[in-house]
Scaffold this active site. Structure first.
Site, PDB file in Angstrom:
ATOM      1  N   LYS A  57      58.378  27.259  33.547  1.00  0.00           N
ATOM      2  CA  LYS A  57      57.695  28.766  33.691  1.00  0.00           C
ATOM      3  C   LYS A  57      56.565  28.776  34.526  1.00  0.00           C
ATOM      4  CE  LYS A  57      59.528  30.095  29.077  1.00  0.00           C
ATOM      5  NZ  LYS A  57      59.285  30.104  27.666  1.00  0.00           N
ATOM      6  N   GLN A 101      54.779  29.288  23.520  1.00  0.00           N
ATOM      7  CA  GLN A 101      56.055  28.881  23.743  1.00  0.00           C
ATOM      8  C   GLN A 101      56.521  28.425  22.145  1.00  0.00           C
ATOM      9  OE1 GLN A 101      57.902  27.888  26.160  1.00  0.00           O
ATOM     10  NE2 GLN A 101      59.627  27.538  24.648  1.00  0.00           N
ATOM     11  N   ASP A 124      57.083  38.355  26.199  1.00  0.00           N
ATOM     12  CA  ASP A 124      58.272  37.827  25.450  1.00  0.00           C
ATOM     13  C   ASP A 124      59.015  39.279  24.754  1.00  0.00           C
ATOM     14  OD1 ASP A 124      59.160  35.314  25.934  1.00  0.00           O
ATOM     15  OD2 ASP A 124      57.783  34.295  24.493  1.00  0.00           O
TER      16      ASP A 124
END
Ligand code: NDP
Length: 307
Positions: A57, A101, A124
């Protein structure tokens, strides 16, 4: 029956590269307005797979000129310390996106942490404000994997209106948002899950089948209508012929006999997920500056103005 040479094997790497190019252009256009999109990536603990995901990422952010800020916290970090960091990132005007994460260590309540992220920074798309907004068809930050699947479907089929789509799997991160996005694109949507009766029969009615189950090669040609388009989200590591391989939830070789287009595993949906995370960071920046509008011209990603 299809001859496999006429099947469109959807190239997720190429599609992801196009998305990343658009992101790069949009970042450069935003800089003209004094905005530099920034993504905070929070990793708690030392899970090896999570470390790889975070590294990728950060790499993609660098490639697209998005500023990334890494917060690597010890495995024993308390929930309250993590919530404190999120509150700081929420309040920091130089941070546009926050990604925590997953999975988190078991002593931390994942849902409490995800709900603490400011909805406009929730790249997200897991915050209930964004989940609700998606189901109401509002412009909100949406989960990256289903968003990537939509890009692949629209690249392959163009307008999806009126298509019958079957989504296999109903998880919060893939199946449910996928169904909502397909509905928003005017598909007729059926969701199949572990309690569905006659799942194969339902899938055989579909023009589009999106599979996110986590069971290697569960669907073969007998589940599919000739000419349908298959998006295989599954990533399963199996031992075969003495080696480890990654396979999807669809039996690729069998499906090739009937489909008109299909994503491979690997190289299909996978590369799109991180690309859409970068796109979401740009979208978040834009949503945080409502006076900034993107015109829907061919050069949409680069054509920005202050209204
Ligand atoms: P979950 O385990 O959270 O959900 C699986 C879903 O499949 C559930 O809704 C379950 O139904 C359904 N299911 C299980 N067995 C059957 C069955 N026999 N028939 C029909 N439905 C069934 O998985 P995720 O959604 O998180 O992930 C799915 C797959 O996608 C995994 O392989 C994962 O690795 C992959 N993935 C890939 C990503 C990418 O970037 N390419 C990103 C995210 C996930 P029920 O609700 O009834 O239990």
């Amino acid at each position: 029956m299809n001859s496999s040479c006429s099947v469109n094997i959807i190239d997720g790497k190429a599609a992801a590269a196009r998305v990343l190019n658009d992101v790069r252009d949009a970042v450069s256009a935003l800089k003209d307005y004094g905005l530099h999109p920034a993504l905070a990536v929070v990793l708690v603990g030392h899970d090896p797979a999570s470390q790889v995901y975070v590294r990728n990422k950060v790499l993609r952010a660098k490639e697209t000129s998005i500023r990334s800020v890494e917060h690597k916290l010890a495995a024993e970090t308390t929930e309250s310390d993590l919530l404190g960091l999120i509150a700081d990132l929420n309040a920091d005007p130089t941070i546009n996106g926050i990604l925590v994460q997953l999975p988190l260590p078991t002593h931390i309540n994942e849902n409490r942490v995800l709900q603490a992220i400011a909805p406009l920074k929730d790249v997200d798309g897991f915050h209930s404000e964004n989940v609700g907004g998606l189901s109401q068809g509002r412009e909100v930050l949406t989960p990256c994997t289903p968003n990537g699947c939509m890009h692949l479907l629209q690249d392959t089929l163009g307008d999806l209106s009126g298509k019958h789509a079957v989504v296999v799997g109903r998880s919060n991160i893939v199946g449910k948002p996928m169904a909502a996005l397909l509905l928003k694109a005017n598909c007729t949507v059926t969701v199949v899950h572990s309690r569905s009766v006659n799942a194969g029969e339902l899938c055989r009615q579909a023009d589009i089948v999106v599979v996110a189950v986590g069971r290697p090669r569960m669907l073969d040609a007998s589940w599919l209508k000739p000419g349908c388009v298959v998006i295989d989200v599954g990533i399963n590591r199996i031992e075969e012929d003495g080696r480890t391989r990654l396979v999807g939830d669809v039996d690729f070789d069998s499906a090739l006999r009937v489909v008109s287009a299909i994503t491979p595993v690997p190289g299909g949906v996978g590369p799109m997920t991180i690309a859409l995370l970068m796109k979401n960071t740009v979208t978040a920046t834009r949503l945080q500056h409502p006076a900034l509008t993107i015109h829907s011209t061919p050069a949409e990603a680069t054509c920005l103005s202050i209204s």
